[in-house]
Design a protein around this motif. Structure first.
Motif, PDB file in Angstrom:
ATOM      1  N   ARG A  48       0.824  -1.214   0.000  1.00 60.13           N
ATOM      2  CA  ARG A  48       0.000   0.000   0.000  1.00 60.13           C
ATOM      3  C   ARG A  48       0.860   1.267   0.000  1.00 60.13           C
ATOM      4  NH1 ARG A  48      -5.321  -1.059   3.767  1.00 60.13           N
ATOM      5  NH2 ARG A  48      -5.827  -3.118   2.941  1.00 60.13           N
ATOM      6  N   TRP A  49       1.948   1.244   0.745  1.00 60.73           N
ATOM      7  CA  TRP A  49       2.835   2.406   0.789  1.00 60.73           C
ATOM      8  C   TRP A  49       3.456   2.643  -0.584  1.00 60.73           C
ATOM      9  CZ3 TRP A  49       3.354   6.700   3.074  1.00 60.73           C
ATOM     10  CH2 TRP A  49       4.533   7.433   3.020  1.00 60.73           C
ATOM     11  N   SER A  50       3.890   1.578  -1.236  1.00 58.76           N
ATOM     12  CA  SER A  50       4.462   1.696  -2.584  1.00 58.76           C
ATOM     13  C   SER A  50       3.428   2.237  -3.563  1.00 58.76           C
ATOM     14  CB  SER A  50       4.980   0.347  -3.075  1.00 58.76           C
ATOM     15  OG  SER A  50       6.070  -0.066  -2.298  1.00 58.76           O
ATOM     16  N   GLU A  51       2.197   1.754  -3.441  1.00 59.92           N
ATOM     17  CA  GLU A  51       1.113   2.229  -4.306  1.00 59.92           C
ATOM     18  C   GLU A  51       0.882   3.728  -4.096  1.00 59.92           C
ATOM     19  OE1 GLU A  51      -3.566   1.534  -4.117  1.00 59.92           O
ATOM     20  OE2 GLU A  51      -2.479  -0.299  -4.652  1.00 59.92           O
ATOM     21  N   GLN A  53       3.079   5.932  -2.869  1.00 62.44           N
ATOM     22  CA  GLN A  53       4.236   6.688  -3.344  1.00 62.44           C
ATOM     23  C   GLN A  53       4.225   6.828  -4.862  1.00 62.44           C
ATOM     24  OE1 GLN A  53       7.350   4.422  -1.277  1.00 62.44           O
ATOM     25  NE2 GLN A  53       7.870   6.321  -0.212  1.00 62.44           N
ATOM     26  N   ALA A  54       3.750   5.802  -5.564  1.00 61.14           N
ATOM     27  CA  ALA A  54       3.695   5.848  -7.024  1.00 61.14           C
ATOM     28  C   ALA A  54       2.637   6.840  -7.500  1.00 61.14           C
ATOM     29  CB  ALA A  54       3.411   4.452  -7.576  1.00 61.14           C
ATOM     30  N   ASP A  55       1.556   6.995  -6.726  1.00 62.11           N
ATOM     31  CA  ASP A  55       0.468   7.892  -7.126  1.00 62.11           C
ATOM     32  C   ASP A  55      -0.237   8.437  -5.888  1.00 62.11           C
ATOM     33  OD1 ASP A  55      -1.594   9.280  -8.323  1.00 62.11           O
ATOM     34  OD2 ASP A  55      -2.651   7.492  -9.019  1.00 62.11           O
ATOM     35  N   PRO A  56       0.309   9.484  -5.264  1.00 61.36           N
ATOM     36  CA  PRO A  56      -0.303  10.046  -4.056  1.00 61.36           C
ATOM     37  C   PRO A  56      -1.756  10.480  -4.243  1.00 61.36           C
ATOM     38  CG  PRO A  56       1.891  10.944  -4.359  1.00 61.36           C
ATOM     39  CD  PRO A  56       1.542  10.169  -5.610  1.00 61.36           C
ATOM     40  N   SER A  57      -2.149  10.788  -5.473  1.00 63.10           N
ATOM     41  CA  SER A  57      -3.537  11.216  -5.700  1.00 63.10           C
ATOM     42  C   SER A  57      -4.522  10.063  -5.524  1.00 63.10           C
ATOM     43  CB  SER A  57      -3.687  11.813  -7.095  1.00 63.10           C
ATOM     44  OG  SER A  57      -3.550  10.812  -8.092  1.00 63.10           O
TER      45      SER A  57
END
Length: 71
Positions: A48-51, A53-57
């Motif tokens: 979830r953190w990686s997700e 970071q890849a797209d904060p929006s």
């Protein structure tokens, strides 16, 4: 008095008093109680953190989250 009786009694308190009880209980616990994540939980947290970071929006605001829950 049983745990169930205590829980029922606490449920009758106003939310502000319930929070005070929760805080008092939390403060009494040893610092290492219940804080360890399983490997699966850690992997999910990392995913979830990686997700994010890849797209904060992609993250929801608190209001959006509560709306999604119907609250």
């Amino acid at each position: 008095m049983t745990v169930e009786q205590v829980i029922n009694d606490l449920a009758a308190l106003p939310p502000s008093d319930q929070l005070r009880v929760v805080q008092a209980i939390w403060d009494q616990l040893p610092s290492d109680v219940g804080t360890e994540l399983s490997e699966a939980q850690q992997a999910e947290l990392n995913r979830r953190w990686s997700e994010y970071q890849a797209d904060p929006s992609s993250a929801l605001t608190e209001d959006e989250f509560r709306l999604a829950l119907g609250r």
